[in-house]
Design a protein around this motif. Sequence first.
Motif, short mmCIF file in Angstrom:
data_model
loop_
_atom_site.label_atom_id
_atom_site.label_comp_id
_atom_site.label_asym_id
_atom_site.label_seq_id
_atom_site.Cartn_x
_atom_site.Cartn_y
_atom_site.Cartn_z
N ASP A 173 0.79 -1.22 -0.14
CA ASP A 173 -0.03 -0.16 0.14
C ASP A 173 0.75 1.25 0.12
OD1 ASP A 173 0.89 -0.67 2.53
OD2 ASP A 173 -0.69 -0.23 3.54
N LYS A 185 0.85 1.61 -3.86
CA LYS A 185 -0.19 1.08 -4.50
C LYS A 185 -0.79 2.01 -5.77
CE LYS A 185 -3.47 -2.18 -5.12
NZ LYS A 185 -4.45 -1.58 -5.90
N ASN A 232 0.56 -5.13 3.21
CA ASN A 232 0.02 -4.07 4.19
C ASN A 232 0.84 -3.28 4.61
OD1 ASN A 232 -2.82 -3.71 6.68
ND2 ASN A 232 -2.28 -2.42 4.94
N ARG A 250 -6.50 -0.87 5.81
CA ARG A 250 -6.81 -1.64 4.74
C ARG A 250 -8.18 -1.19 4.07
NH1 ARG A 250 -5.07 -7.37 4.69
NH2 ARG A 250 -3.90 -7.17 6.54
N MET A 285 -8.78 -1.68 -4.12
CA MET A 285 -8.38 -3.24 -4.57
C MET A 285 -9.06 -3.41 -5.72
SD MET A 285 -5.87 -4.44 -2.53
CE MET A 285 -5.82 -6.06 -2.18
N TRP A 333 -4.36 -9.40 -1.35
CA TRP A 333 -3.74 -9.10 -0.20
C TRP A 333 -2.80 -10.14 0.37
CZ3 TRP A 333 -3.33 -4.33 1.59
CH2 TRP A 333 -4.46 -3.39 1.67
N TRP A 334 -1.49 -9.63 0.24
CA TRP A 334 -0.19 -10.64 0.43
C TRP A 334 -0.50 -11.30 1.68
CZ3 TRP A 334 4.95 -11.17 -0.84
CH2 TRP A 334 5.82 -11.83 0.19
N CYS A 349 -3.25 -12.55 3.40
CA CYS A 349 -4.11 -13.33 3.17
C CYS A 349 -3.66 -14.66 2.41
CB CYS A 349 -5.37 -12.70 2.39
SG CYS A 349 -6.12 -11.39 3.32
#
Length: 654
Positions: A192, A204, A224, A229, A234, A241-242, A244
């Motif tokens: 981000d 981002k 993140n 978030r 997105m 997300w990295w 996740c």
Amino acid sequence: MSEVERGAISALLKEDRKYAPPQEFIKQANWDDPQIYKRALEDPEGFWAEMAAAIDWYKKWDKVLEWNLPFAKWFVGAELNVCHNCVDRHLQTWRKNKAAIIWEGEPGDQRVLTYMDLFREVNRCAVALKRLGVQKGDRVALYLGMVPELAIAMLACARIGAPHTVVFGGFSPESLRGRILDSQAKVLITADGAWRRGSIVPLKENSDQALSGTPSIEHVLVVNRTTAREKVPMKDGRDLWWDCEMEKSGAAVLEPERLDSEHPLYILYTSGTTGKPKGLLHTTGGYLVGIHATAHYIFDLKDRDTYWSTADIGWVTGHSYVVYGPLSNGATSLMYEGSPDYPDKDRFWAIIEKYRVNILYTAPTAIRTFMRWGLDYPQRRDLSSLRLMGTVGEPINPEAWVWYRENIGGNRIPVVDTWWQTETGMVLITPLPGLTVLKPGSATFPFPSIEADIVDDNGNSVPWGRGGYLVIKRPWPAMARTIWGDPERWRQQYWSRYPGMYFTGDGAKRDEEGYFWLLGRVDDVVNVAGHRIGTMEVESALVSHPAVAESAVIGINHDIKGQAIAAFVTLRSDYSAGEELMEELRGHVSKKIGAIARPERIFFTAELPKTRSAKIMRRLLRDIAEGRVLGDTTTLADPAVLHSIKQQYEDSEG
Ligand code: ATP
Ligand code: MG
């Protein structure tokens, strides 16, 4: 240019300070046998085969070197994996719980990853990449700040054989887009944001802009780091997300790919100091052997060391000597996210004190900045843990070298000035700290087995004591293999000027004792009334004056002399600009070098134009001085600096 040296004034070669390695250092040095130079030059392939024994191979090579000029193959037929060598193999030893990466965030947060931790993270990332469809050979672009995820992602790519291309987090959306288009990357990993001087670099947002015209990108993984978030837009189906994705991978372990020695490891674009950046391709076996050995012997890495290279991973120094070199040696590599003046100008020294750093590798431009800030900052901190220091990126002025050794190194430890390039992959000219008698400002001698020479326009070796173009006469293992997608440019740019030799584009001199002195780029030479003067020599003379922090010297047209010297000068904090100081500086240069080098014009400026890797961009100053349209400025760190210099210059001309 006719002959670089004719009539040259060798201010640098007048340098007569010498520093032998301290006894305590010699006693423990990784290399203390001077025979190595002779032995390695006589049998370079044998030497590198010996060095290759420090690497784990799935399959040994049939041949050390296959050389079809200008295309090299090293350790032909061998198989290995760089990630295995940097991570997995250390788990078989006591190092499994040793710190691999110590990371300090700019806001002051910290993380330590042991080799075991790194193994877990790299595997999870590799599994995630596979899940996103990345196959062996596919390219992955990485556009991140200095966070551990960057090293993790590089190693994960290496693990599955997907070449990465790291784009420095300071680059603009256009630069990122250009590199993605050139490399045709399939996945982009970004964040981000990144912390820089207390504010957020919007990675981002930049990525979203860059990706408007890049059809090759299928997915974006977002780390993140800086922003809530819910505030990060997105794109459905594309952005993930990295953390996740890492979670999804669970505890999965993916065996490293058995890769051919010449399998591509990464593509990296040069700093763009002289022109449009070139994407250099580095491969697996030779690269790893080259950087493993140079990291071990030049930085004298020991298991007890905390090693810190301040370079951003976006540059080749970060690839070779923050990530791959130190980790393949099982070392502890420190990473710092932010700026050296945040929250205060002693941040580097605070980090050294906090982590008891033993080895420090940084850039001359940083050292000159520290000189400008004054001694108060380093003196606040305990720097006694340091036992070795290095520099890279530009020629280091003798005064800056001596300042560094005295005020940071406590007057007691070796300082290695290491010369190399994105193209060379590994350091090629450098002291060996337990062997070499140092001279401030000299990168001293070629690394064992490297056949470097200085030649004139016709490619003939010039005698010692003279100057010319630096060339390398034999292939070396970590050399780039080609320019990505443009082998013809690889041949043209580096191998066509002198048949059979690698043309570095740098000028150099060798003194009467055979020491190499790097003079910067060949076009940074000024011809004053037939005398060839390296801009570096004049800059060094200026920086040796107590008022001067930094300077950039260029040649300007002159009716009578052909060219004259113009100097752009930034002052140390307790001095102010004026006619009197200008005269004094002219006199100072005359005294140090000779009247011929006396700057015709001096401009005091608050900043100098620098690339994003902090190298001074003289070509743009030449454009200003000659009233030309400014050349490519996309690699400038801060284009505003250039415009204010241009304004000042034009006003003073006015
Ligand atoms: P481009 O090739 O796109 O103009 P660049 O040459 O600045 O960019 P890099 O590969 O990052 O890109 O930098 C290598 C150059 O940096 C060398 O060619 C040399 O000019 C300079 N350099 C690096 N280390 C040293 C050193 N120790 N002494 C003198 N110069 C150095
Ligand atoms: Mg270059």
